[in-house]
Design a protein around this motif. Structure first.
Motif, PDB file in Angstrom:
ATOM      1  N   ILE A   1      -0.981 -73.401 -43.817  1.00 25.72           N
ATOM      2  CA  ILE A   1       0.463 -73.343 -44.034  1.00 25.72           C
ATOM      3  C   ILE A   1       0.800 -72.186 -44.973  1.00 25.72           C
ATOM      4  O   ILE A   1       0.158 -72.025 -46.014  1.00 25.72           O
ATOM      5  CB  ILE A   1       0.987 -74.659 -44.663  1.00 25.72           C
ATOM      6  CG1 ILE A   1       0.696 -75.850 -43.749  1.00 25.72           C
ATOM      7  CG2 ILE A   1       2.466 -74.561 -44.969  1.00 25.72           C
ATOM      8  CD1 ILE A   1       1.520 -75.903 -42.513  1.00 25.72           C
ATOM      9  N   ASP A   2       1.786 -71.385 -44.601  1.00 28.61           N
ATOM     10  CA  ASP A   2       2.309 -70.340 -45.478  1.00 28.61           C
ATOM     11  C   ASP A   2       3.257 -71.004 -46.469  1.00 28.61           C
ATOM     12  O   ASP A   2       4.315 -71.520 -46.092  1.00 28.61           O
ATOM     13  CB  ASP A   2       3.050 -69.296 -44.631  1.00 28.61           C
ATOM     14  CG  ASP A   2       3.608 -68.138 -45.462  1.00 28.61           C
ATOM     15  OD1 ASP A   2       3.688 -68.272 -46.705  1.00 28.61           O
ATOM     16  OD2 ASP A   2       3.969 -67.111 -44.870  1.00 28.61           O
ATOM     17  N   GLN A   3       2.894 -70.999 -47.755  1.00 28.36           N
ATOM     18  CA  GLN A   3       3.707 -71.697 -48.751  1.00 28.36           C
ATOM     19  C   GLN A   3       5.042 -71.005 -49.021  1.00 28.36           C
ATOM     20  O   GLN A   3       5.982 -71.642 -49.489  1.00 28.36           O
ATOM     21  CB  GLN A   3       2.927 -71.841 -50.058  1.00 28.36           C
ATOM     22  CG  GLN A   3       1.911 -72.971 -50.017  1.00 28.36           C
ATOM     23  CD  GLN A   3       1.411 -73.324 -51.400  1.00 28.36           C
ATOM     24  OE1 GLN A   3       0.753 -72.527 -52.049  1.00 28.36           O
ATOM     25  NE2 GLN A   3       1.731 -74.511 -51.866  1.00 28.36           N
ATOM     26  N   ASN A   4       5.127 -69.720 -48.759  1.00 25.92           N
ATOM     27  CA  ASN A   4       6.401 -69.020 -48.967  1.00 25.92           C
ATOM     28  C   ASN A   4       7.474 -69.521 -48.022  1.00 25.92           C
ATOM     29  O   ASN A   4       8.657 -69.576 -48.377  1.00 25.92           O
ATOM     30  CB  ASN A   4       6.219 -67.508 -48.776  1.00 25.92           C
ATOM     31  CG  ASN A   4       5.561 -66.851 -49.981  1.00 25.92           C
ATOM     32  OD1 ASN A   4       5.632 -67.372 -51.098  1.00 25.92           O
ATOM     33  ND2 ASN A   4       4.902 -65.734 -49.761  1.00 25.92           N
TER      34      ASN A   4
ATOM     35  N   ILE B   1     -11.222 -68.066 -41.486  1.00 29.08           N
ATOM     36  CA  ILE B   1      -9.753 -68.046 -41.536  1.00 29.08           C
ATOM     37  C   ILE B   1      -9.274 -66.903 -42.432  1.00 29.08           C
ATOM     38  O   ILE B   1      -8.330 -66.182 -42.103  1.00 29.08           O
ATOM     39  CB  ILE B   1      -9.215 -69.397 -42.046  1.00 29.08           C
ATOM     40  CG1 ILE B   1      -9.433 -70.485 -40.985  1.00 29.08           C
ATOM     41  CG2 ILE B   1      -7.739 -69.300 -42.407  1.00 29.08           C
ATOM     42  CD1 ILE B   1      -9.170 -71.893 -41.465  1.00 29.08           C
ATOM     43  N   LYS B   2      -9.934 -66.719 -43.555  1.00 27.89           N
ATOM     44  CA  LYS B   2      -9.553 -65.661 -44.488  1.00 27.89           C
ATOM     45  C   LYS B   2      -9.696 -64.281 -43.839  1.00 27.89           C
ATOM     46  O   LYS B   2      -8.796 -63.435 -43.930  1.00 27.89           O
ATOM     47  CB  LYS B   2     -10.410 -65.746 -45.751  1.00 27.89           C
ATOM     48  CG  LYS B   2     -10.043 -64.751 -46.852  1.00 27.89           C
ATOM     49  CD  LYS B   2     -10.864 -65.050 -48.103  1.00 27.89           C
ATOM     50  CE  LYS B   2     -10.467 -64.154 -49.266  1.00 27.89           C
ATOM     51  NZ  LYS B   2     -10.857 -62.763 -49.067  1.00 27.89           N
ATOM     52  N   ARG B   3     -10.832 -64.035 -43.185  1.00 24.41           N
ATOM     53  CA  ARG B   3     -11.035 -62.737 -42.528  1.00 24.41           C
ATOM     54  C   ARG B   3     -10.020 -62.524 -41.416  1.00 24.41           C
ATOM     55  O   ARG B   3      -9.514 -61.407 -41.229  1.00 24.41           O
ATOM     56  CB  ARG B   3     -12.464 -62.649 -41.972  1.00 24.41           C
ATOM     57  CG  ARG B   3     -13.532 -62.468 -43.040  1.00 24.41           C
ATOM     58  CD  ARG B   3     -14.864 -62.065 -42.415  1.00 24.41           C
ATOM     59  NE  ARG B   3     -15.383 -63.097 -41.535  1.00 24.41           N
ATOM     60  CZ  ARG B   3     -16.192 -64.067 -41.933  1.00 24.41           C
ATOM     61  NH1 ARG B   3     -16.567 -64.151 -43.206  1.00 24.41           N
ATOM     62  NH2 ARG B   3     -16.654 -64.965 -41.065  1.00 24.41           N
ATOM     63  N   TRP B   4      -9.719 -63.576 -40.692  1.00 22.89           N
ATOM     64  CA  TRP B   4      -8.748 -63.498 -39.605  1.00 22.89           C
ATOM     65  C   TRP B   4      -7.370 -63.102 -40.130  1.00 22.89           C
ATOM     66  O   TRP B   4      -6.703 -62.225 -39.595  1.00 22.89           O
ATOM     67  CB  TRP B   4      -8.698 -64.842 -38.885  1.00 22.89           C
ATOM     68  CG  TRP B   4      -7.693 -64.922 -37.770  1.00 22.89           C
ATOM     69  CD1 TRP B   4      -7.662 -64.178 -36.628  1.00 22.89           C
ATOM     70  CD2 TRP B   4      -6.585 -65.809 -37.705  1.00 22.89           C
ATOM     71  NE1 TRP B   4      -6.603 -64.562 -35.850  1.00 22.89           N
ATOM     72  CE2 TRP B   4      -5.929 -65.564 -36.489  1.00 22.89           C
ATOM     73  CE3 TRP B   4      -6.088 -66.801 -38.562  1.00 22.89           C
ATOM     74  CZ2 TRP B   4      -4.791 -66.272 -36.102  1.00 22.89           C
ATOM     75  CZ3 TRP B   4      -4.966 -67.504 -38.166  1.00 22.89           C
ATOM     76  CH2 TRP B   4      -4.325 -67.238 -36.954  1.00 22.89           C
TER      77      TRP B   4
ATOM     78  N   ASP C   1      -2.555 -61.737 -49.350  1.00 26.81           N
ATOM     79  CA  ASP C   1      -1.411 -61.586 -50.256  1.00 26.81           C
ATOM     80  C   ASP C   1      -0.327 -62.631 -50.004  1.00 26.81           C
ATOM     81  O   ASP C   1       0.845 -62.383 -50.262  1.00 26.81           O
ATOM     82  CB  ASP C   1      -0.823 -60.176 -50.145  1.00 26.81           C
ATOM     83  CG  ASP C   1      -0.061 -59.785 -51.404  1.00 26.81           C
ATOM     84  OD1 ASP C   1      -0.438 -60.261 -52.491  1.00 26.81           O
ATOM     85  OD2 ASP C   1       0.923 -59.020 -51.305  1.00 26.81           O
ATOM     86  N   LYS C   2      -0.727 -63.803 -49.503  1.00 24.47           N
ATOM     87  CA  LYS C   2       0.218 -64.885 -49.276  1.00 24.47           C
ATOM     88  C   LYS C   2      -0.352 -66.179 -49.843  1.00 24.47           C
ATOM     89  O   LYS C   2      -1.534 -66.463 -49.665  1.00 24.47           O
ATOM     90  CB  LYS C   2       0.477 -65.088 -47.772  1.00 24.47           C
ATOM     91  CG  LYS C   2       1.106 -63.900 -47.076  1.00 24.47           C
ATOM     92  CD  LYS C   2       1.241 -64.159 -45.591  1.00 24.47           C
ATOM     93  CE  LYS C   2       1.778 -62.912 -44.891  1.00 24.47           C
ATOM     94  NZ  LYS C   2       3.112 -62.536 -45.367  1.00 24.47           N
TER      95      LYS C   2
END
Length: 347
Positions: free
Chosen positions: A106-109, A331-334, A308-309
């Motif tokens: 989930i993108d928290q922003n 997931i991070k590399r993706w 950066d998110k």
């Protein structure tokens, strides 16, 4: 006769001159064209005075730049090819080869879903339960410096797991919370629930009330440790729980502590985190909790900064001891792949 022969020779020579003239003219014209092509090719390879010292428009050149009195060479890019921006929706998450049965990012922003895999499956969550345990203790505003003790009631009678906290060990409520979140100590978590006003039953009721207040409608808690497979939730519900837990400074601090020296019964003991990513310089983690029982598989929830998110990552029922860590790194590399733009989808 001789006169006629000479006349014939003169006619033949005159005809030869007439035929040769256009042939010679054509040959000369061809040579002139070839010479002009050579001149054009030569001028194309050699820079003119205006272009001297400059690279081709499509390439970057190292141009001298004056910076604070010193000459340095900086790459000057003249032009760039148009870059196609790729949406994460264009990339099949299955290509990530995630080995967790359920996954959610989930993108928290924005509160929007970045990636999901069976996010609504109701599954046992094991020690992820301890995040709820910590929130209920902190919501009650109990004295964190009050000393509590490990008793026979805190010994695991469900799975028979071991503990580094012998019966009779005394510690502050704060230390118990640290050990429960950092090292996933089951006896510490159980003692926190048992020392709640009204006892363990009141504590479990408070856990379920808190879950309902957070919108975790597919979650249920039976005890504070996660040893019971009846502690269940979904990836979507756990994302809400992690987001809520991130608002507690104590939980952020204790769950991301890599190691600590704790004095117990007059002796200093070293305890460490159960999440190896907490120790990694490649990760910026705000909340962390692991979990494992046979029914739940390997589980991991985190609040972290990726590409950066600020994101919430939930991984449930991973196969293999290091699979949840591998899935998190995949997931991070993706997400950090160049040109990716988040596809906005409601939670």
């Amino acid at each position: 006769m001789k006169r006629n022969f000479k006349a014939a020779l003169m006619v033949v020579s005159l005809l030869g001159l007439g035929l040769g003239t256009p042939l010679q003219a054509a040959t000369a014209k061809k040579q002139e064209l070839q010479a002009s092509k050579k001149v054009v090719a030569k001028s194309a390879t050699k820079p003119t005075r205006k272009m001297a010292g400059k690279a081709a428009p499509s390439k970057a050149a190292a141009a001298p730049v004056k910076f604070k009195g010193k000459m340095v060479h900086a790459a000057v890019e003249k032009s760039k090819k148009p870059m196609r921006r790729v949406s994460m929706a264009d990339i099949d998450p299955g290509r990530l080869a995630l080995y967790s049965a359920s996954a959610l990012v989930i993108d928290q922003n924005t509160g929007q879903t970045v990636l999901e895999k069976q996010p609504n499956a109701v599954l046992p969550i094991a020690s992820i339960s301890k995040l709820m345990t910590a929130m209920v203790v902190l919501d009650a505003k109990l004295d964190l410096q009050e000393v509590i003790a490990i008793s026979d009631e805190d010994v695991d009678g469900l799975k028979g797991t071991r503990s580094r906290l012998p019966v009779g060990t005394s510690m502050t409520r704060e230390t118990a919370m640290l050990l429960a979140l950092m090292s996933s100590e089951n006896r510490a978590a159980h003692a926190l629930g048992r020392h709640y006003p009204g006892g363990l039953q009141a504590f479990v009721q408070a856990m379920n009330r808190k879950a309902q207040s957070l919108g975790m409608y597919n979650s249920r808690f039976e005890e504070p440790t996660g040893l019971s497979s009846n502690n269940v939730s979904t990836a979507h519900d756990l994302a809400r729980m992690v987001t809520a837990a991130a608002r507690y400074p104590e939980i952020r601090s204790y769950s991301t502590t890599a190691e600590a020296k704790v004095e117990l019964n007059g002796r200093v003991h070293n305890f460490g985190t159960t999440n190896p990513l907490v120790r990694s310089d490649n990760w910026e983690i705000g909340i962390s909790k692991t979990g494992y029982i046979s029914e739940a598989g390997r589980c991991l929830v985190m609040q972290a900064r990726v590409a950066d998110k600020p994101v919430v990552i939930v991984l449930l029922d991973s196969v293999g001891k290091m699979t949840r860590v591998g899935d998190a790194n995949r997931i991070k590399r993706w997400m950090e792949s160049a040109g990716l733009t988040l596809e906005r989808r409601p939670v």
